[in-house]
Each structure stands twice: as C-alpha cells, then as structure tokens.
Enzyme design. Sequence first.
Site, mmCIF file in Angstrom:
data_model
loop_
_atom_site.group_PDB
_atom_site.id
_atom_site.type_symbol
_atom_site.label_atom_id
_atom_site.label_comp_id
_atom_site.label_asym_id
_atom_site.label_seq_id
_atom_site.Cartn_x
_atom_site.Cartn_y
_atom_site.Cartn_z
ATOM 1 C CG HIS A 139 -0.314 0.136 2.866
ATOM 2 N ND1 HIS A 139 -1.008 -0.483 3.683
ATOM 3 C CD2 HIS A 139 -0.031 1.365 3.078
ATOM 4 C CE1 HIS A 139 -0.641 -0.006 4.912
ATOM 5 N NE2 HIS A 139 0.057 0.803 4.548
ATOM 6 C CD GLU A 144 -4.375 -1.169 3.068
ATOM 7 O OE1 GLU A 144 -3.552 -1.812 3.172
ATOM 8 O OE2 GLU A 144 -4.863 -1.655 4.459
#
Length: 251
Positions: A139, A144
């Site tokens: 990330h 994410e």
Amino acid sequence: MIKFICGKTNEEASVLAANVMADVIKAKPDAVLGLATGSSPINMYKELIRMCSAGEISFKAVKSVNLDEYVGLTPDHDQSYAYFMNDNLFAHIDIDKANTNLPSGLAADPAAECKRYDAVIESMGGVDIQLLGIGNNGHIGFNEPDTHFPKTTSLVNLTDSTIDANSRFFASRDLVPTKAISMGIGQIMNAKKVLLVAFGTGKAEILEKSFFGPVTPEVPASILQFFKGEVVVCADEAALSVIKEKHPEAL
Ligand code: GLP
C-alpha cells in the site's frame, strides 16, 4: 524512470533521501511537498530538521499535503497522523502551520471530507515531490490492495495485514482504527516527482514485487512503474536485498 539509491543503513539512506527533498526546496522555495507518516520517514525528517536549524533550507514558503489520516483519532491523539507530523517535523522547522494540510479523521461526513481534501490538493496547483513509505502489502498512503486504483481521496477500510502491522504503535490491536482517509493513487501519480523510502528486510520482497512485478491494484505501489517523472527509491541494503539478488543491473 525509477532510480534506486542505496544507503548501508536506514540513517545513511535517510540522509540521502533528505538531500533529494532539500534539492527540491532549494530549487523552489515555495514547493508543494506531499508528506507521509509511518516509521520509514522519521530519520529523513530528522535530517531535514537539522538542515533547517543549520540554515541550509527553509520551509517558510513551503506548503504541504499529507497522504492520509486515521478515521476516529483526534489530532492530539499520539497515534494520529496530525500528531505525528507535528511531533516529527512541523514543530521543529520554520513552516507556517497554516500551509500544512491533512485529511480530518473526525469529519462527521467522510465523503464530504474526501471532497474537501480533493479541493485542497487541487488548490495547491501540483505536488512538486511526493514522499511515500510502503506497506508490507504494497500500500501507498492508505491505498490498500484492491480491484482498482482509487483516483481521488477516499474512505478506506484497512486490511487485516495493515491493522496487524500498525498495531505495534497502539496499546492493543483493537485500538487500531479500521478506517482511514487517503489521498488517491491518481493524485499520487500527478506529482512531479516521487521519493519512496523503505528500510529493513521486511520490505525487501514487496519492493521487488512493486518495481519488477506486474502492475496491478493488488500491489498498489506497482503503479509507480508507470509514473511519468522520476521515482527515487531511497532504501537500505536490507530492503534492497531481493532486488539486488534478482535484478542486480537495476542498482
Ligand atoms: C502506514 C502508512 C503508510 C506507510 C506504511 C508503512 O500504514 N499509512 O503511509 O508508508 O504504513 O509504514 P512503516 O514506514 O512504519 O513501515
């Protein structure tokens, strides 16, 4: 273009990273800095503080936009990113606090807060250098692994792996926020230059995957392979060990 700068240790590589950022500030005293949190930038910030105290650089005209903030933490919570930035950088340099920006993790309407932050980024007229750390899962900011690359600021559900990784900073795992507001990948890709810092063997695999593996939203940092300007990766030998083994020509 991706340029790897290797320091023997975190401290050595952090000084090299601070030089990259200082050069941008020296060339453009009113530069817009995209700033990051996490343990990786801490030594680089220490060196920038030293340079500022020594009169080598000044942040008087600099503006900053941070990548992200946890949802639910007040700015005076010692794990909020607002607190981190103040504690590790802003309080020790000559920056005008009014020129520093972070998303608010306390907004009653997170969607409206994302829009407000998009407008703040837009009003900067372009980020001159975007500093990034990298999560164990690839990330950047709090973007994410996902099925797509978020373009703009969004409300993010943190993955279990990120909550596990960040629980080291909290008294217990259940105190780690489960959501954050993060600048989007599209906004990171709009910066003029990217500076990514990574240290330790824990980052070695993900660095190789990000810069030499397929470009996929499942490894958000892999999009940096398509960055139009220069990506400078400042890392220690440990973090670059897998790249050194598999792609020695890149170093
Ligand atoms: C956090 C931050 C990221 C940071 C990452 C890595 O989750 N949101 O911006 O890059 O963790 O952290 P560290 O540098 O402590 O390994």
